[in-house]
Design a protein around this motif. Structure first.
Motif, PDB file in Angstrom:
ATOM      1  N   LYS A 132       8.140 -16.512 -10.578  1.00 16.66           N
ATOM      2  CA  LYS A 132       9.054 -16.149 -11.061  1.00 16.66           C
ATOM      3  C   LYS A 132       9.542 -14.667 -10.639  1.00 16.66           C
ATOM      4  O   LYS A 132      10.674 -14.016 -11.312  1.00 16.66           O
ATOM      5  CB  LYS A 132       9.973 -16.173 -12.168  1.00 16.66           C
ATOM      6  CG  LYS A 132       9.999 -17.844 -12.502  1.00 16.66           C
ATOM      7  CD  LYS A 132      10.806 -18.472 -13.547  1.00 16.66           C
ATOM      8  CE  LYS A 132       9.921 -18.072 -14.443  1.00 16.66           C
ATOM      9  NZ  LYS A 132      10.276 -18.499 -15.501  1.00 16.66           N
ATOM     10  N   SER A 145       7.853 -29.115  -5.280  1.00 18.06           N
ATOM     11  CA  SER A 145       8.779 -27.968  -5.240  1.00 18.06           C
ATOM     12  C   SER A 145       9.748 -26.987  -6.355  1.00 18.06           C
ATOM     13  O   SER A 145       9.517 -28.156  -7.371  1.00 18.06           O
ATOM     14  CB  SER A 145       9.873 -28.362  -4.018  1.00 18.06           C
ATOM     15  OG  SER A 145      10.447 -29.707  -4.493  1.00 18.06           O
ATOM     16  N   SER A 146       9.969 -25.899  -6.402  1.00 20.69           N
ATOM     17  CA  SER A 146      10.837 -25.718  -7.943  1.00 20.69           C
ATOM     18  C   SER A 146      12.030 -24.546  -7.061  1.00 20.69           C
ATOM     19  O   SER A 146      11.957 -23.376  -6.377  1.00 20.69           O
ATOM     20  CB  SER A 146       8.928 -24.759  -8.252  1.00 20.69           C
ATOM     21  OG  SER A 146      10.253 -24.182  -9.647  1.00 20.69           O
ATOM     22  N   THR A 147      12.836 -24.893  -7.097  1.00 16.85           N
ATOM     23  CA  THR A 147      14.016 -24.506  -6.775  1.00 16.85           C
ATOM     24  C   THR A 147      13.774 -23.310  -8.109  1.00 16.85           C
ATOM     25  O   THR A 147      14.559 -22.139  -8.053  1.00 16.85           O
ATOM     26  CB  THR A 147      15.142 -24.734  -7.271  1.00 16.85           C
ATOM     27  OG1 THR A 147      15.275 -26.004  -9.207  1.00 16.85           O
ATOM     28  CG2 THR A 147      15.389 -26.227  -6.695  1.00 16.85           C
ATOM     29  N   GLN A 206      15.224 -31.632  -3.024  1.00 22.11           N
ATOM     30  CA  GLN A 206      14.746 -32.389  -3.560  1.00 22.11           C
ATOM     31  C   GLN A 206      15.460 -34.196  -4.253  1.00 22.11           C
ATOM     32  O   GLN A 206      14.525 -35.296  -4.160  1.00 22.11           O
ATOM     33  CB  GLN A 206      14.302 -31.155  -4.793  1.00 22.11           C
ATOM     34  CG  GLN A 206      13.641 -30.272  -4.388  1.00 22.11           C
ATOM     35  CD  GLN A 206      13.649 -30.011  -5.752  1.00 22.11           C
ATOM     36  OE1 GLN A 206      14.329 -29.822  -6.365  1.00 22.11           O
ATOM     37  NE2 GLN A 206      12.096 -29.232  -6.000  1.00 22.11           N
ATOM     38  N   HIS A 265      11.757 -21.725  -8.949  1.00 22.32           N
ATOM     39  CA  HIS A 265       9.835 -20.560  -8.672  1.00 22.32           C
ATOM     40  C   HIS A 265      10.871 -20.424  -6.875  1.00 22.32           C
ATOM     41  O   HIS A 265      10.233 -19.707  -6.532  1.00 22.32           O
ATOM     42  CB  HIS A 265       9.100 -21.107  -8.951  1.00 22.32           C
ATOM     43  CG  HIS A 265       8.409 -20.993 -10.189  1.00 22.32           C
ATOM     44  ND1 HIS A 265       8.751 -22.640 -11.235  1.00 22.32           N
ATOM     45  CD2 HIS A 265       8.377 -20.248 -11.288  1.00 22.32           C
ATOM     46  CE1 HIS A 265       8.551 -22.499 -12.081  1.00 22.32           C
ATOM     47  NE2 HIS A 265       8.140 -20.846 -12.664  1.00 22.32           N
ATOM     48  N   SER A 303       0.193 -25.916  -9.013  1.00 22.63           N
ATOM     49  CA  SER A 303       1.282 -25.514 -10.493  1.00 22.63           C
ATOM     50  C   SER A 303       2.291 -24.020 -10.890  1.00 22.63           C
ATOM     51  O   SER A 303       1.755 -23.476  -9.247  1.00 22.63           O
ATOM     52  CB  SER A 303       0.711 -25.331 -11.817  1.00 22.63           C
ATOM     53  OG  SER A 303      -0.460 -24.472 -12.176  1.00 22.63           O
ATOM     54  N   PHE A 304       3.141 -24.097 -11.054  1.00 25.76           N
ATOM     55  CA  PHE A 304       4.122 -23.077 -10.853  1.00 25.76           C
ATOM     56  C   PHE A 304       3.353 -22.054 -12.318  1.00 25.76           C
ATOM     57  O   PHE A 304       3.928 -22.989 -13.282  1.00 25.76           O
ATOM     58  CB  PHE A 304       5.608 -23.156 -10.742  1.00 25.76           C
ATOM     59  CG  PHE A 304       5.357 -23.994  -9.675  1.00 25.76           C
ATOM     60  CD1 PHE A 304       5.239 -25.346  -9.374  1.00 25.76           C
ATOM     61  CD2 PHE A 304       5.604 -23.151  -8.540  1.00 25.76           C
ATOM     62  CE1 PHE A 304       5.950 -25.819  -8.290  1.00 25.76           C
ATOM     63  CE2 PHE A 304       5.994 -23.585  -7.740  1.00 25.76           C
ATOM     64  CZ  PHE A 304       5.914 -25.339  -6.994  1.00 25.76           C
ATOM     65  N   MET A 336       5.523 -26.657 -14.236  1.00 19.81           N
ATOM     66  CA  MET A 336       5.412 -27.898 -13.657  1.00 19.81           C
ATOM     67  C   MET A 336       4.453 -28.141 -12.351  1.00 19.81           C
ATOM     68  O   MET A 336       3.526 -27.364 -12.195  1.00 19.81           O
ATOM     69  CB  MET A 336       7.160 -28.551 -12.212  1.00 19.81           C
ATOM     70  CG  MET A 336       6.527 -29.507 -11.879  1.00 19.81           C
ATOM     71  SD  MET A 336       8.111 -28.576 -10.058  1.00 19.81           S
ATOM     72  CE  MET A 336       9.120 -29.334 -11.169  1.00 19.81           C
TER      73      MET A 336
END
Length: 166
Positions: free
Chosen positions: A33, A145-147, A62, A149, A27-28, A1
């Protein structure tokens, strides 16, 4: 993402308007992780500065447009009923019970050097969280945002910054 956002060292000429176009990417990756036992289904919970105070257990939701402040935080910030503005729309809590808000309050929320004024709806209900910030807050600081990560990434000045979930 990932999301593209202007970054000073990535200037390219925009010949149609005589301006410089700027590109950067948040980015992730798998490296984000490393500290998280996978798979997981944890919520993205962070620490933020709200109203000038360091606040723990803030849920980054989100999928919601509603920003909530729970009664314990309201009291902890030493806010008074006269600090609230009227808010008359009932809410449905996680437990599917209707909650009548105490009112609404606008407070600054800071992450790094980014500060955004947020209108919190104050409720007297049980929650493991002290507050909930919603997608409008993420949009205001131009964050991703990333749940997966358990992170929020954003640009602060010319620096990529991240807010690590707990």
């Amino acid at each position: 993402m990932s999301i593209a956002r202007p970054h000073a060292e990535d200037l390219t000429p925009d010949s149609k308007r005589g301006r410089m176009e700027v590109q950067s990417t948040l980015s992730f990756s798998d490296e984000d992780k490393v500290r998280i036992l996978q798979p997981h289904d944890n919520a993205l919970v962070v620490n933020l500065k709200i109203g000038g105070y360091d606040v723990k257990r803030v849920l980054v939701d989100q999928g919601s447009g509603v920003k909530i402040m729970y009664q314990d935080l309201y009291k902890g910030l030493k806010l008074k009923p006269e600090d609230l503005t009227y808010y008359d729309s009932p809410l449905v809590g996680f437990d599917e019970k209707t909650v009548i808000p105490k009112g609404q309050i606008r407070l600054p929320v800071q992450v790094g050097s980014e500060v955004v004024e947020v209108d919190f709806i104050v409720v007297d209900a049980y929650s493991p969280y002290t507050a909930i910030v919603a997608k409008s807050w993420l949009h205001a600081i131009e964050a991703v945002s990333s749940t997966l990560h358990l992170k929020v990434k954003y640009l602060s000045g010319n620096q990529d910054e991240e807010l690590i979930g707990s």
